[in-house]
Design a protein around this motif. Sequence first.
Motif, PDB file in Angstrom:
ATOM      1  N   ARG A 142       2.308   7.429 -37.857  1.00 28.13           N
ATOM      2  CA  ARG A 142       1.482   6.775 -36.848  1.00 28.13           C
ATOM      3  C   ARG A 142       0.235   6.157 -37.486  1.00 28.13           C
ATOM      4  O   ARG A 142      -0.452   6.805 -38.280  1.00 28.13           O
ATOM      5  CB  ARG A 142       1.042   7.778 -35.780  1.00 28.13           C
ATOM      6  CG  ARG A 142       2.194   8.410 -35.035  1.00 28.13           C
ATOM      7  CD  ARG A 142       1.691   9.338 -33.981  1.00 28.13           C
ATOM      8  NE  ARG A 142       2.785  10.135 -33.439  1.00 28.13           N
ATOM      9  CZ  ARG A 142       2.697  10.872 -32.346  1.00 28.13           C
ATOM     10  NH1 ARG A 142       1.567  10.935 -31.692  1.00 28.13           N
ATOM     11  NH2 ARG A 142       3.725  11.555 -31.920  1.00 28.13           N
ATOM     12  N   PHE A 143      -0.038   4.923 -37.136  1.00 27.10           N
ATOM     13  CA  PHE A 143      -1.229   4.179 -37.545  1.00 27.10           C
ATOM     14  C   PHE A 143      -1.267   3.865 -39.037  1.00 27.10           C
ATOM     15  O   PHE A 143      -2.282   3.399 -39.539  1.00 27.10           O
ATOM     16  CB  PHE A 143      -2.515   4.918 -37.144  1.00 27.10           C
ATOM     17  CG  PHE A 143      -2.640   5.158 -35.664  1.00 27.10           C
ATOM     18  CD1 PHE A 143      -2.803   4.095 -34.793  1.00 27.10           C
ATOM     19  CD2 PHE A 143      -2.576   6.434 -35.147  1.00 27.10           C
ATOM     20  CE1 PHE A 143      -2.905   4.307 -33.418  1.00 27.10           C
ATOM     21  CE2 PHE A 143      -2.679   6.661 -33.782  1.00 27.10           C
ATOM     22  CZ  PHE A 143      -2.853   5.586 -32.919  1.00 27.10           C
ATOM     23  N   ARG A 150      -4.448  -7.333 -42.676  1.00 26.44           N
ATOM     24  CA  ARG A 150      -3.347  -8.254 -42.378  1.00 26.44           C
ATOM     25  C   ARG A 150      -2.571  -7.806 -41.146  1.00 26.44           C
ATOM     26  O   ARG A 150      -2.155  -8.619 -40.319  1.00 26.44           O
ATOM     27  CB  ARG A 150      -2.406  -8.358 -43.575  1.00 26.44           C
ATOM     28  CG  ARG A 150      -1.363  -9.463 -43.398  1.00 26.44           C
ATOM     29  CD  ARG A 150      -0.439  -9.538 -44.587  1.00 26.44           C
ATOM     30  NE  ARG A 150       0.534 -10.603 -44.384  1.00 26.44           N
ATOM     31  CZ  ARG A 150       1.714 -10.624 -44.970  1.00 26.44           C
ATOM     32  NH1 ARG A 150       2.071  -9.661 -45.774  1.00 26.44           N
ATOM     33  NH2 ARG A 150       2.545 -11.621 -44.759  1.00 26.44           N
ATOM     34  N   SER A 151      -2.382  -6.500 -41.013  1.00 27.17           N
ATOM     35  CA  SER A 151      -1.667  -5.976 -39.855  1.00 27.17           C
ATOM     36  C   SER A 151      -2.419  -6.287 -38.570  1.00 27.17           C
ATOM     37  O   SER A 151      -1.830  -6.683 -37.563  1.00 27.17           O
ATOM     38  CB  SER A 151      -1.473  -4.463 -40.005  1.00 27.17           C
ATOM     39  OG  SER A 151      -0.813  -3.939 -38.878  1.00 27.17           O
ATOM     40  N   ARG A 152      -3.744  -6.108 -38.580  1.00 25.37           N
ATOM     41  CA  ARG A 152      -4.541  -6.427 -37.397  1.00 25.37           C
ATOM     42  C   ARG A 152      -4.463  -7.916 -37.074  1.00 25.37           C
ATOM     43  O   ARG A 152      -4.385  -8.324 -35.926  1.00 25.37           O
ATOM     44  CB  ARG A 152      -5.998  -6.015 -37.620  1.00 25.37           C
ATOM     45  CG  ARG A 152      -6.222  -4.515 -37.556  1.00 25.37           C
ATOM     46  CD  ARG A 152      -7.669  -4.175 -37.864  1.00 25.37           C
ATOM     47  NE  ARG A 152      -7.899  -2.747 -37.783  1.00 25.37           N
ATOM     48  CZ  ARG A 152      -8.238  -2.099 -36.678  1.00 25.37           C
ATOM     49  NH1 ARG A 152      -8.377  -2.778 -35.550  1.00 25.37           N
ATOM     50  NH2 ARG A 152      -8.429  -0.808 -36.683  1.00 25.37           N
ATOM     51  N   GLU A 153      -4.497  -8.736 -38.132  1.00 19.02           N
ATOM     52  CA  GLU A 153      -4.409 -10.189 -37.942  1.00 19.02           C
ATOM     53  C   GLU A 153      -3.098 -10.574 -37.274  1.00 19.02           C
ATOM     54  O   GLU A 153      -3.041 -11.500 -36.458  1.00 19.02           O
ATOM     55  CB  GLU A 153      -4.533 -10.883 -39.303  1.00 19.02           C
ATOM     56  CG  GLU A 153      -4.438 -12.401 -39.239  1.00 19.02           C
ATOM     57  CD  GLU A 153      -4.428 -13.010 -40.631  1.00 19.02           C
ATOM     58  OE1 GLU A 153      -3.867 -14.115 -40.778  1.00 19.02           O
ATOM     59  OE2 GLU A 153      -4.978 -12.395 -41.567  1.00 19.02           O
ATOM     60  N   LYS A 154      -2.006  -9.861 -37.601  1.00 17.25           N
ATOM     61  CA  LYS A 154      -0.692 -10.140 -37.033  1.00 17.25           C
ATOM     62  C   LYS A 154      -0.503  -9.498 -35.660  1.00 17.25           C
ATOM     63  O   LYS A 154       0.531  -9.705 -35.017  1.00 17.25           O
ATOM     64  CB  LYS A 154       0.399  -9.629 -37.968  1.00 17.25           C
ATOM     65  CG  LYS A 154       0.417 -10.277 -39.348  1.00 17.25           C
ATOM     66  CD  LYS A 154       0.908 -11.697 -39.293  1.00 17.25           C
ATOM     67  CE  LYS A 154       1.033 -12.288 -40.695  1.00 17.25           C
ATOM     68  NZ  LYS A 154       1.534 -13.684 -40.660  1.00 17.25           N
ATOM     69  N   GLY A 155      -1.485  -8.715 -35.213  1.00 13.01           N
ATOM     70  CA  GLY A 155      -1.384  -8.101 -33.891  1.00 13.01           C
ATOM     71  C   GLY A 155      -0.731  -6.740 -33.896  1.00 13.01           C
ATOM     72  O   GLY A 155      -0.348  -6.227 -32.842  1.00 13.01           O
ATOM     73  N   GLY A 156      -0.605  -6.106 -35.068  1.00  9.59           N
ATOM     74  CA  GLY A 156       0.046  -4.808 -35.145  1.00  9.59           C
ATOM     75  C   GLY A 156      -0.858  -3.673 -34.701  1.00  9.59           C
ATOM     76  O   GLY A 156      -2.083  -3.743 -34.846  1.00  9.59           O
ATOM     77  N   THR A 157      -0.258  -2.609 -34.163  1.00  5.76           N
ATOM     78  CA  THR A 157      -1.015  -1.431 -33.739  1.00  5.76           C
ATOM     79  C   THR A 157      -0.846  -0.266 -34.699  1.00  5.76           C
ATOM     80  O   THR A 157      -1.555   0.733 -34.587  1.00  5.76           O
ATOM     81  CB  THR A 157      -0.572  -0.971 -32.336  1.00  5.76           C
ATOM     82  OG1 THR A 157       0.802  -0.566 -32.391  1.00  5.76           O
ATOM     83  CG2 THR A 157      -0.730  -2.092 -31.319  1.00  5.76           C
ATOM     84  N   GLY A 158       0.105  -0.353 -35.611  1.00  2.85           N
ATOM     85  CA  GLY A 158       0.371   0.755 -36.512  1.00  2.85           C
ATOM     86  C   GLY A 158       1.267   1.815 -35.910  1.00  2.85           C
ATOM     87  O   GLY A 158       1.440   2.887 -36.489  1.00  2.85           O
ATOM     88  N   LEU A 159       1.859   1.513 -34.743  1.00  3.66           N
ATOM     89  CA  LEU A 159       2.712   2.495 -34.062  1.00  3.66           C
ATOM     90  C   LEU A 159       4.169   2.052 -33.950  1.00  3.66           C
ATOM     91  O   LEU A 159       5.028   2.850 -33.584  1.00  3.66           O
ATOM     92  CB  LEU A 159       2.168   2.766 -32.653  1.00  3.66           C
ATOM     93  CG  LEU A 159       0.866   3.553 -32.576  1.00  3.66           C
ATOM     94  CD1 LEU A 159       0.317   3.549 -31.157  1.00  3.66           C
ATOM     95  CD2 LEU A 159       1.071   4.976 -33.059  1.00  3.66           C
ATOM     96  N   GLY A 160       4.450   0.804 -34.252  1.00  4.17           N
ATOM     97  CA  GLY A 160       5.791   0.265 -34.034  1.00  4.17           C
ATOM     98  C   GLY A 160       6.881   1.027 -34.751  1.00  4.17           C
ATOM     99  O   GLY A 160       7.898   1.403 -34.153  1.00  4.17           O
ATOM    100  N   LEU A 161       6.703   1.300 -36.037  1.00  2.03           N
ATOM    101  CA  LEU A 161       7.741   1.994 -36.798  1.00  2.03           C
ATOM    102  C   LEU A 161       7.798   3.481 -36.445  1.00  2.03           C
ATOM    103  O   LEU A 161       8.851   4.112 -36.584  1.00  2.03           O
ATOM    104  CB  LEU A 161       7.524   1.806 -38.297  1.00  2.03           C
ATOM    105  CG  LEU A 161       7.782   0.383 -38.814  1.00  2.03           C
ATOM    106  CD1 LEU A 161       7.506   0.306 -40.310  1.00  2.03           C
ATOM    107  CD2 LEU A 161       9.208  -0.057 -38.520  1.00  2.03           C
ATOM    108  N   ALA A 162       6.679   4.038 -35.988  1.00  2.00           N
ATOM    109  CA  ALA A 162       6.713   5.425 -35.506  1.00  2.00           C
ATOM    110  C   ALA A 162       7.583   5.520 -34.250  1.00  2.00           C
ATOM    111  O   ALA A 162       8.361   6.463 -34.080  1.00  2.00           O
ATOM    112  CB  ALA A 162       5.296   5.918 -35.201  1.00  2.00           C
TER     113      ALA A 162
END
Length: 203
Positions: A142-143, A150-162
Motif C-alpha cells: 500500500r502507498f 511521477r506517480s502523483r503527476e499521473k494521478g496514482g494513489t499508490g493503492l492500485g496494485l494493492a
Amino acid sequence: ERFLDIMGREAARMTRLIGDLLSLSRVEVNEHVRPSDGVNVLAVVEKVVATLETQLGLEKKPILLLGSKGDWSVPGDPDQLTQVFQNLIDNALKYSRENSEVRVSIANSDKIAGMSGSAVEVAVKDQGEGIPAEHISRLTERFYRVDDSRSREKGGTGLGLAIVKHILNRHRGRLLIESEKGKGSTFTVCLPREPAVQKDPVS
C-alpha cells in the motif's frame, strides 16, 4: 485562478484516494470467500479495452489484444476482475512512451509456481522505462511508489496494485511482474481454472 486549479487537482486526488481506500476495504472483507460463478476472462478484458479506448482516445498508444475466441472461463467475480485489468492496462498506458503500443495477451498454462492445475494467464506488456529490480517485490504494498512525484503527476494513489493483489488472493490467483530497465514491464495475472489451494499468497 492558479489557486483554484491547484485546489481542483488536490480535491480530485483526494477523491481518487478515498475511492481506492473504500475499494480496498470492500475487497478485504470478502477476501477469504472464493468466487463460484464462471467468468469469461477474454470477454472481461475486451470490455476493459473498449472502455479505455473510448475514454482516452488512444491514437498514440494503441492497445493490441492478442487472444483467440474460445473457452477462457474461470471461477471469478466479473466486477473485481474488471477492476484488476482496468488497473493494469491503465497503468501500462500511463507509463508507456508516446507512440508505443500496449500488448495484452491471453493464454493457457499448466505450470505456474505456487499454483496447481491449469490456469488462464493474461499478460499486460508496456513499452515504458521499466522498473528497477529492487522495487519489484514491493510494488503491491500500500502507498508504495517507485517514483513518488511521477506517480502523483499521473494521478496514482499508490493503492492500485494493492487492490489487484487482494482481489487475486480472493481468486486464488497470482500476479507475476517482469521488467527490464529501458525496455518496459509485463504484469501477468494468473487465474486458476478450477478451485484449488494456493500455496503462497500474492506478495
